[in-house]
Enzyme design. Sequence first.
Site, short mmCIF file in Angstrom:
data_model
loop_
_atom_site.label_atom_id
_atom_site.label_comp_id
_atom_site.label_asym_id
_atom_site.label_seq_id
_atom_site.Cartn_x
_atom_site.Cartn_y
_atom_site.Cartn_z
N SER A 61 0.80 -1.24 0.00
CA SER A 61 0.00 0.00 0.00
C SER A 61 0.82 1.28 0.00
O SER A 61 0.26 2.35 -0.21
CB SER A 61 -0.94 0.02 1.20
N LYS A 64 0.46 3.39 -2.96
CA LYS A 64 -0.72 4.25 -3.14
C LYS A 64 -0.35 5.73 -3.05
O LYS A 64 -1.04 6.58 -3.60
CB LYS A 64 -1.79 3.88 -2.11
N TYR A 188 -3.74 -2.63 -10.41
CA TYR A 188 -3.64 -2.35 -8.96
C TYR A 188 -2.72 -3.37 -8.27
O TYR A 188 -1.84 -3.01 -7.50
CB TYR A 188 -5.05 -2.35 -8.35
N TYR A 240 -4.66 3.30 7.85
CA TYR A 240 -6.02 2.74 7.97
C TYR A 240 -6.65 3.17 9.29
O TYR A 240 -6.50 4.31 9.71
CB TYR A 240 -6.02 1.21 7.82
N VAL A 258 1.07 -3.84 3.79
CA VAL A 258 1.02 -5.15 4.45
C VAL A 258 2.28 -5.99 4.21
O VAL A 258 2.43 -7.05 4.79
CB VAL A 258 -0.23 -5.98 4.09
N1 GLU Z 1 -2.31 -5.25 -2.16
C1 GLU Z 1 -2.88 -5.20 -0.82
C2 GLU Z 1 -4.34 -5.49 -0.91
O1 GLU Z 1 -4.94 -5.10 -1.87
C3 GLU Z 1 -2.59 -3.88 -0.22
C4 GLU Z 1 -3.00 -3.77 1.23
C5 GLU Z 1 -2.01 -3.08 2.10
O2 GLU Z 1 -0.82 -3.00 1.84
O3 GLU Z 1 -2.45 -2.60 3.15
O4 GLU Z 1 -4.92 -6.06 -0.03
#
Ligand code: GLU
Length: 304
Positions: A61, A64, A188, A240, A258
Amino acid sequence: MQDILNDIVKAMNASTDRGQVADYIPQLAAIDPNQFGITVALPDGQVFSAGCAQKPFSIQSISKVFSLTLALGKIGDAVWAKVGREPSGDPFNSIVQLEHEHGKPRNPFINAGAIAIVDAIMMGHEPKELLAEILSFVRYIANDNSISIDEKVAQSELATGHRNSSLAHFMASFGNIEHDVDCVLGAYYHQCSIAMSCEQLAQAGLFLVSEGTNKSTGSRVVSSARARRINSLMLMCGHYDGSGEFAYRVGLPGKSGVGGGILAIAPNKASIAVWSPGLDKIGNSKLGTQALEMLVERTGWSIF
Ligand code: GLU
């Protein structure tokens, strides 16, 4: 600085409670949790590292932040028609809020928001073209052409991404995904599967330290107003439903993934990348957060 980082690595390596590696992505479940790396990159070009700071890991993430930056560059404020700018207070992959809010994700850093951002920047291109664009942008800001995508992680996500598929289809039902859902998801997952080391990631964050310009290379990436806003989103939404806790303990704009990485920005001071694959219950790197807490205590870099 080197002494501080050495002390942090010593403390982290002695930790027995390292959290749990993400197991919903099979390829990540196989990562050894006994790894820890940290890099501090300064605007003047100095770089300090300790632990496994040169080992590439899945940035997940954290990507992002880069796709949002790209989206703001491509379509500007039209981004905010697709995603909001508020903390979600919900888990990264929650679908509940989306129904109440008619398919518009709360912010660009939860999964739904990041999927909507990918859709926004696809602009009729093939997923491969978009990926090439994202990757070359990341290589440019990190000043490193060796950065690549870990195809095995991407395939692992594709094979198990039922939750993300649901989010994307749900948004499509509200008209908030314009391209083919599978194409958007493919792009994505590949974006999330970019592999970078702490050293590469800290370099990539430098433009957010000095008002949009990477002073070590002299390249302006975004305007100062845009850098300020990306930082504010990282502070409010980068962890989050643990964003408040991260602000309380660390007090820096940050984005977790993650894969166990965290990119944190100390405005006008440093770009910091930490990596430890074990996560806390919310999905943020357990030792990574502790390490940043130690770092701000020793340096006084918290923005508060
Ligand atoms: N590629 C992960 C997902 O879509 C990203 C989630 C993350 O890094 O928090 O679940």
